[in-house]
Design a protein around this motif. Structure first.
Motif, PDB file in Angstrom:
ATOM      1  N   SER A 185      12.787  39.142  32.754  1.00 45.24           N
ATOM      2  CA  SER A 185      14.017  38.571  32.887  1.00 45.24           C
ATOM      3  C   SER A 185      15.048  38.491  33.906  1.00 45.24           C
ATOM      4  CB  SER A 185      14.888  38.538  31.429  1.00 45.24           C
ATOM      5  OG  SER A 185      15.333  39.826  31.623  1.00 45.24           O
ATOM      6  N   PHE A 186      16.079  37.766  34.421  1.00 52.20           N
ATOM      7  CA  PHE A 186      17.005  37.738  35.089  1.00 52.20           C
ATOM      8  C   PHE A 186      17.836  39.066  35.012  1.00 52.20           C
ATOM      9  CE2 PHE A 186      19.750  37.050  38.774  1.00 52.20           C
ATOM     10  CZ  PHE A 186      18.943  36.470  39.764  1.00 52.20           C
ATOM     11  N   PRO A 187      18.117  39.623  34.027  1.00 52.68           N
ATOM     12  CA  PRO A 187      18.913  41.005  33.877  1.00 52.68           C
ATOM     13  C   PRO A 187      17.971  42.061  34.481  1.00 52.68           C
ATOM     14  CG  PRO A 187      19.461  39.659  31.930  1.00 52.68           C
ATOM     15  CD  PRO A 187      18.257  38.885  32.927  1.00 52.68           C
ATOM     16  N   GLU A 188      16.992  41.890  34.043  1.00 49.33           N
ATOM     17  CA  GLU A 188      15.745  43.119  34.655  1.00 49.33           C
ATOM     18  C   GLU A 188      15.658  43.053  35.911  1.00 49.33           C
ATOM     19  OE1 GLU A 188      12.432  43.737  31.032  1.00 49.33           O
ATOM     20  OE2 GLU A 188      12.683  41.729  31.845  1.00 49.33           O
ATOM     21  N   ILE A 189      15.657  41.942  36.641  1.00 47.69           N
ATOM     22  CA  ILE A 189      15.673  41.519  38.168  1.00 47.69           C
ATOM     23  C   ILE A 189      16.981  42.312  38.868  1.00 47.69           C
ATOM     24  CG2 ILE A 189      15.753  39.892  40.050  1.00 47.69           C
ATOM     25  CD1 ILE A 189      13.032  39.897  38.641  1.00 47.69           C
ATOM     26  N   ILE A 190      18.065  42.150  38.320  1.00 47.15           N
ATOM     27  CA  ILE A 190      19.363  42.585  38.516  1.00 47.15           C
ATOM     28  C   ILE A 190      19.067  44.033  38.558  1.00 47.15           C
ATOM     29  CG2 ILE A 190      21.745  42.821  38.073  1.00 47.15           C
ATOM     30  CD1 ILE A 190      21.640  40.269  36.944  1.00 47.15           C
ATOM     31  N   GLU A 191      18.676  44.776  37.527  1.00 50.72           N
ATOM     32  CA  GLU A 191      18.456  46.204  37.487  1.00 50.72           C
ATOM     33  C   GLU A 191      17.539  46.929  38.420  1.00 50.72           C
ATOM     34  OE1 GLU A 191      20.349  48.454  35.338  1.00 50.72           O
ATOM     35  OE2 GLU A 191      21.285  46.494  35.139  1.00 50.72           O
ATOM     36  N   LEU A 192      16.544  45.959  38.755  1.00 49.82           N
ATOM     37  CA  LEU A 192      15.679  46.614  39.816  1.00 49.82           C
ATOM     38  C   LEU A 192      16.373  46.285  41.230  1.00 49.82           C
ATOM     39  CD1 LEU A 192      12.522  44.889  38.589  1.00 49.82           C
ATOM     40  CD2 LEU A 192      12.898  47.177  38.844  1.00 49.82           C
ATOM     41  N   ASN A 200      27.607  43.974  44.708  1.00 51.99           N
ATOM     42  CA  ASN A 200      28.549  43.402  43.642  1.00 51.99           C
ATOM     43  C   ASN A 200      27.958  42.189  42.813  1.00 51.99           C
ATOM     44  OD1 ASN A 200      30.432  43.855  46.409  1.00 51.99           O
ATOM     45  ND2 ASN A 200      30.917  44.837  44.511  1.00 51.99           N
ATOM     46  N   ILE A 201      28.461  42.031  41.649  1.00 49.01           N
ATOM     47  CA  ILE A 201      28.036  40.968  40.991  1.00 49.01           C
ATOM     48  C   ILE A 201      29.107  40.124  40.394  1.00 49.01           C
ATOM     49  CG2 ILE A 201      26.541  40.408  38.635  1.00 49.01           C
ATOM     50  CD1 ILE A 201      25.297  43.129  38.959  1.00 49.01           C
ATOM     51  N   TYR A 202      29.146  38.845  40.588  1.00 47.19           N
ATOM     52  CA  TYR A 202      30.344  38.002  40.447  1.00 47.19           C
ATOM     53  C   TYR A 202      29.576  36.835  39.396  1.00 47.19           C
ATOM     54  CZ  TYR A 202      32.458  40.440  44.196  1.00 47.19           C
ATOM     55  OH  TYR A 202      33.125  41.266  45.015  1.00 47.19           O
ATOM     56  N   VAL A 203      30.606  36.480  38.336  1.00 46.47           N
ATOM     57  CA  VAL A 203      30.313  35.308  37.673  1.00 46.47           C
ATOM     58  C   VAL A 203      31.541  34.447  37.641  1.00 46.47           C
ATOM     59  CG1 VAL A 203      29.826  34.526  35.358  1.00 46.47           C
ATOM     60  CG2 VAL A 203      28.703  36.745  36.064  1.00 46.47           C
ATOM     61  N   GLU A 204      31.194  33.012  37.920  1.00 44.12           N
ATOM     62  CA  GLU A 204      32.371  32.124  38.061  1.00 44.12           C
ATOM     63  C   GLU A 204      32.404  31.323  37.007  1.00 44.12           C
ATOM     64  OE1 GLU A 204      31.950  29.856  41.420  1.00 44.12           O
ATOM     65  OE2 GLU A 204      30.622  28.058  40.388  1.00 44.12           O
ATOM     66  N   ASN A 205      33.777  31.184  36.534  1.00 47.69           N
ATOM     67  CA  ASN A 205      33.870  29.984  35.239  1.00 47.69           C
ATOM     68  C   ASN A 205      32.812  30.558  34.092  1.00 47.69           C
ATOM     69  OD1 ASN A 205      35.583  29.031  36.861  1.00 47.69           O
ATOM     70  ND2 ASN A 205      33.985  27.369  37.597  1.00 47.69           N
ATOM     71  N   LYS A 236      29.139  42.223  30.535  1.00 46.69           N
ATOM     72  CA  LYS A 236      29.146  43.450  30.525  1.00 46.69           C
ATOM     73  C   LYS A 236      29.280  44.092  31.968  1.00 46.69           C
ATOM     74  CE  LYS A 236      27.183  47.810  28.631  1.00 46.69           C
ATOM     75  NZ  LYS A 236      25.952  48.364  27.946  1.00 46.69           N
ATOM     76  N   ASN A 237      28.467  43.470  32.963  1.00 48.74           N
ATOM     77  CA  ASN A 237      28.114  44.020  34.089  1.00 48.74           C
ATOM     78  C   ASN A 237      28.537  43.198  35.105  1.00 48.74           C
ATOM     79  OD1 ASN A 237      26.029  46.275  33.656  1.00 48.74           O
ATOM     80  ND2 ASN A 237      25.445  44.485  32.339  1.00 48.74           N
ATOM     81  N   SER A 238      29.538  42.288  35.101  1.00 46.60           N
ATOM     82  CA  SER A 238      29.959  41.591  36.331  1.00 46.60           C
ATOM     83  C   SER A 238      31.358  41.438  36.289  1.00 46.60           C
ATOM     84  CB  SER A 238      29.351  40.156  36.309  1.00 46.60           C
ATOM     85  OG  SER A 238      29.829  39.413  35.173  1.00 46.60           O
TER      86      SER A 238
END
Length: 918
Positions: A185-192, A200-205, A236-238
């Motif tokens: 999943s994409f969260p697993e991709i982020i951890e890798l 840096n992880i950003y989420v808009e809106n 939690k992570n952004s």
């Protein structure tokens, strides 16, 4: 934070950045606003529903996970909910090394690659001699490998458009199909990613993102837990950002254009089973190519099972028989003089018509028009502000128009180019040039919608200059119209854009210099008559994607000039045309496919009285969150304008419309169009509607809604087959030729020419008519090929180039006039098909001799057992120079019949002779 500030915010970050955007449109805006970035890799994980795009993204992610390079990754909701495979199955190809070709082919077959003769799509491969072409799921281009035994002798990328190599490589990585392994999943991709990168992880809106996730859950209930887990991870992570629409326009980046050359296929290309016409023997049925005594011959079947073998060098005597398809053509008898008699009789009529054409051309040349000044510094500055890089065809068209304007003749030029290929910019530059010389310009469009679109485009381009542009259409109030008309007479308006309203009797200008007509075929008879009168006095520029037969024919015969824009912009992807059933499930499926990639949809329904019923019908089968509205030509013009604006802003997901949007609507985010009732629409009309999508760099889809196939007519069936075959870019011009075949060409040039068209078909007819025109002018020269007999086998072996592609290459070879062009195609053939076999090398020798012989006024060359005879045309050749060369060479020779006998190669002798001439 405004959208235009986000790009700067991301670029200034020292660390890697993972940015989750609330829309694909936002991602495109950020990318356009970013300056050149050299220290970071940029990956866009959006719009990946297409298999090609998904594979490319998957492999890019795989690469960046393994290294510690800095990256910027943009992700949309589609990218977040997709799963990825990180399997590392790949092949590394290196010069002089690598797997044996057989082993590579086994791997390709095991991983789902499809074998084709020419590679055009991902997951395809091709074998031609020592050449192995592969289009892997990763990378921008397909790969070409040339083997020498078991070693790789050459590696290149090549264009899947024209099949030519574009870049040499020493090594290349090619991933295989990775969809058999474990997905992440994409969260697993982020951890890798975090293992190798400070990111840096950003989420808009996040609220909007949450809403979109809930809508996705409604569509895919089984993934509810999975989607909710992704949202929890992001919360939690952004770091959260609130992003608003930018104020003002987003600057468009200056685009470059593709490396694609000409794709050598067209509707005139004959294929086995086609009806053809031979200029000496009439209509026959083409059965293919056969080798006789070491030479290729075209086999043609005539009546009573008669067969004609035509040497391949006479291919120019044969044309595809394009005429009314309602009647199956009757084959001629070879042993009778029927066709010859018919041709002789019709040539008398064609001669009369040719005289009419020459008279028209002469009258046209006698018209003295206004001679415009050369380009000013303002013109150069204005053209530099064009936000795209012009294609070579577009530049040629612009130069053609300027040359016409700067001459003393009255311009009458057609600029023919596919939808979105840049015709409007040609018109804008011509308008600017006319205004710089104090002239006024009329720009006439067939619909209010198109006139409005042009008005906005012209205003945008002219905003930095003291140029006044006005519009006259149904949207213009009576009071405003009166004011504009007064200012036009006084010279207070430089350019007026409008519909046929501009052809009214009350339209008077101070100094009209140029009239631009967009899609002339859409105007009625009265309008065309008024345009014809204008054509006598002022410069005329006509823009069209699919010229009507009469217009096209006038251009081909030199009564009007024509410029073709055939090169597609970079990133422009061919529109995919598909037929779907007229049922709610099929319609809902294709609409939702576009909506889920955040695109917009056109739905064409050309029945004004029932359009509101269709709106209700569509609303019933679609989710409530999808916004839809309609327009048609009988509505209040202001309402049409407002609804179009709402669609352009993205406030509407679907625009239900009649064919009113056929021309001029340019909305990059609308990339799916459904067309209902195609049996009631013309071929070029369907083509124009289809051109409303695929305007940017996203793949466009055109879905033609089919009723019961059993009920459709033969003509409709044939037209559908044509539409299926025009999935390539730039088909509008060829489509016009094909349209003649389907509709019939009886009224093309009036009743007098109907018989000639029926007998010869369109292609041969225009060729013969052009010859008659040249005879009347005294310009006709019988271009007789020299007689060349060589004691060699010269042809393209069937196993070297296969099927119809072989005939394409033959046609191109026989059209070549210079040794430079012959050398270019020789290199291309070697690149595409591998080491050239002896019979084809011999054919290149034969063609080289043919070109040299025509240049040096040689009428015959004969080689036999190391003896050569060359006969010269003594009217044009200096025999004393020939004799001097022979004496210098101390060759054994004898002079006979205006020629020479000598030992040795004709080609070597002619090379020596040319050097002596220099």
């Amino acid at each position: 934070m405004l959208r235009k500030e986000v790009a700067e915010f991301i670029v200034n970050k020292e660390k890697s950045v993972l940015y989750i955007a609330s829309s694909n449109k936002n991602i495109e805006i950020y990318l356009e606003n970013m300056k050149d970035i050299e220290n970071k890799t940029i990956i866009k994980v959006s719009d990946i529903q297409e298999k090609d795009e998904y594979f490319k993204v998957n492999y890019k992610l795989m690469e960046v996970i393994k290294n510690d390079d800095k990256v910027i990754i943009f992700v949309s909701i589609e990218g977040l909910i997709e799963k990825y495979s990180l399997n590392e199955d790949k092949i590394i190809f290196q010069l002089g090394k690598g797997l044996k070709r057989k082993d590579v082919i086994d791997i390709l077959n095991e991983n789902g690659y499809e074998k084709k003769y020419l590679v055009e799509n991902r997951m395809e491969y091709s074998i031609r001699g020592d050449i192995l072409d592969i289009y892997p799921p990763n990378g921008e281009y397909p790969i070409r490998l040339e083997y020498f035994g078991d070693e790789i002798d050459r590696i290149t990328y090549f264009s899947n458009f024209d099949q030519k190599s574009i870049e040499k490589l020493s090594t290349v990585n090619m991933y295989i199909n990775n969809n058999k392994k474990e997905y992440k999943s994409f969260p697993e991709i982020i951890e890798l990613l975090k293992k190798n990168k400070d990111i840096n992880i950003y989420v808009e809106n996040i609220d909007l993102l949450d809403y979109k996730f809930q809508e996705a859950i409604l569509r895919e209930r089984d993934k509810e837990e999975e989607f909710n887990n992704i949202l929890k991870y992001l919360n939690k992570n952004s770091e959260k950002l609130e992003v608003k629409k930018s104020e003002g326009d987003i600057p468009r980046k200056r685009h470059s254009f593709s490396k694609g050359g000409i794709k050598y296929e067209n509707f005139s290309q004959i294929k086995e089973g086609d009806y053809i016409i031979h200029e000496n023997y009439g209509v026959g049925l083409y059965l293919g190519v056969e080798i006789i005594n070491g030479m290729d011959y075209l086999l043609i079947k005539y009546a009573d099972e008669d067969k004609l073998y035509v040497p391949i060098e006479s291919l120019n005597k044969i044309e595809r028989f394009v005429v009314d398809s309602n009647n199956v053509p009757e084959l001629y008898n070879l042993g009778r003089r029927g066709f010859k008699k018919r041709r002789e009789k019709l040539e008398k009529d064609m001669l009369k018509f040719a005289k009419e054409i020459v008279k028209i051309q002469a009258q046209r040349k006698m018209k003295i028009g206004y001679k415009y000044s050369p380009d000013t510094s303002w013109q150069e500055e204005f053209e530099e502000k064009f936000p795209y890089t012009e294609t070579k065809d577009q530049i040629q068209a612009i130069n053609d128009v300027k040359k016409d304007m700067e001459s003393s003749k009255v311009m009458d030029r057609i600029v023919c180019g596919d939808v979105g290929y840049g015709k409007t910019e040609v018109a804008i530059r011509a308008t600017f040039k006319a205004i710089m010389d104090g002239k006024q310009v009329l720009i006439i469009a067939p619909t209010t919608v198109l006139a409005q679109q042009h008005y906005e485009r012209f205003i945008e381009r002219f905003q930095d200059y003291p140029i006044t542009v006005e519009i006259l259409s149904r949207l213009t109030s009576g009071k405003k119209q009166s004011e504009i008309l007064k200012r036009m007479i006084l010279g207070g308006v430089d350019a007026v854009i409008g519909t046929h309203r501009l052809l009214s009797d009350d339209i008077k200008l101070n100094d009209l210099g140029l009239v631009i007509i967009d899609e002339e075929q859409k105007f009625g008879v009265k309008s065309k008559e008024k345009l014809k009168k204008l054509r006598n006095n002022v410069d005329m520029l006509t823009l069209t994607a699919t010229p009507i037969p009469r217009t096209l024919n006038y251009a081909l015969l030199g009564i009007r000039d024509i410029s073709l824009i055939e090169t597609a912009p970079e990133g422009r992807v061919a529109i995919e045309t598909e037929f779907i059933g007229n049922d709610k499930d099929s319609v809902r499926k294709v609409i939702m496919k576009e909506i889920t990639r955040e695109g917009q949809v056109f739905y064409i329904f050309n029945r004004v009285k029932r359009i509101e019923d269709k709106l209700i019908e569509l609303k019933k089968i679609l989710p409530k969150f999808i916004s839809i509205d309609y327009i048609h030509g009988r509505m209040n013009p202001q309402d049409i304008k407002e609804r179009l604006k709402a669609f352009e802003r993205g406030d509407l997901d679907i625009l239900l419309s009649t064919t009113i949007i056929e021309n001029g609507i340019d909305i990059e985010n609308a990339n799916t169009i459904l067309i209902e009732g195609i049996d009631k629409l013309g071929l070029s009309q369907v083509y124009q509607l289809r051109g409303r999508v695929g305007r940017g760099n996203r793949k466009g889809y055109c879905y033609l809604i089919m009723d019961d196939e059993k009920k459709i007519s033969k003509k409709t069936s044939q037209r559908n087959e044509t539409l299926k075959s025009i999935n390539e870019l730039g088909g509008g011009f060829n489509l016009s030729l094909e349209d003649m075949k389907i509709r019939g060409v009886g009224e093309l040039l009036g009743d007098k020419q109907h018989g000639a068209l029926e007998t010869f078909g369109y292609n041969l007819y225009t060729k013969l008519l052009q010859e008659e025109v040249e005879k009347v002018k005294g310009e006709y020269v019988i271009d007789k090929d020299p007689e060349i007999n060589l004691d060699i086998e010269a042809y393209i072996p069937k196993e070297y180039i296969i099927g119809s592609e072989r005939l394409v290459i033959y046609r191109r070879l026989l059209d070549i006039k210079t040794e430079i062009n012959l050398s270019e195609i020789k290199e291309e053939v070697k690149d595409r098909f591998g080491e050239i076999p002896k019979p084809l090398l011999n054919l290149f020798v034969y063609l080289t001799l043919k070109i040299k012989a025509k240049t040096l006024n040689i009428v015959q060359i004969k080689e036999e057992e190391n003896e050569t005879f060359i006969r010269f045309n003594t009217n044009y050749i200096n025999m004393e120079k020939i004799m001097k060369l022979i004496e210098e060479k101390k060759a054994r020779y004898s002079q006979k019949e205006n020629g020479l006998y000598f030992s040795g190669s004709a080609l070597e002798f002619l090379k020596e002779y040319e050097r002596g001439e220099e």
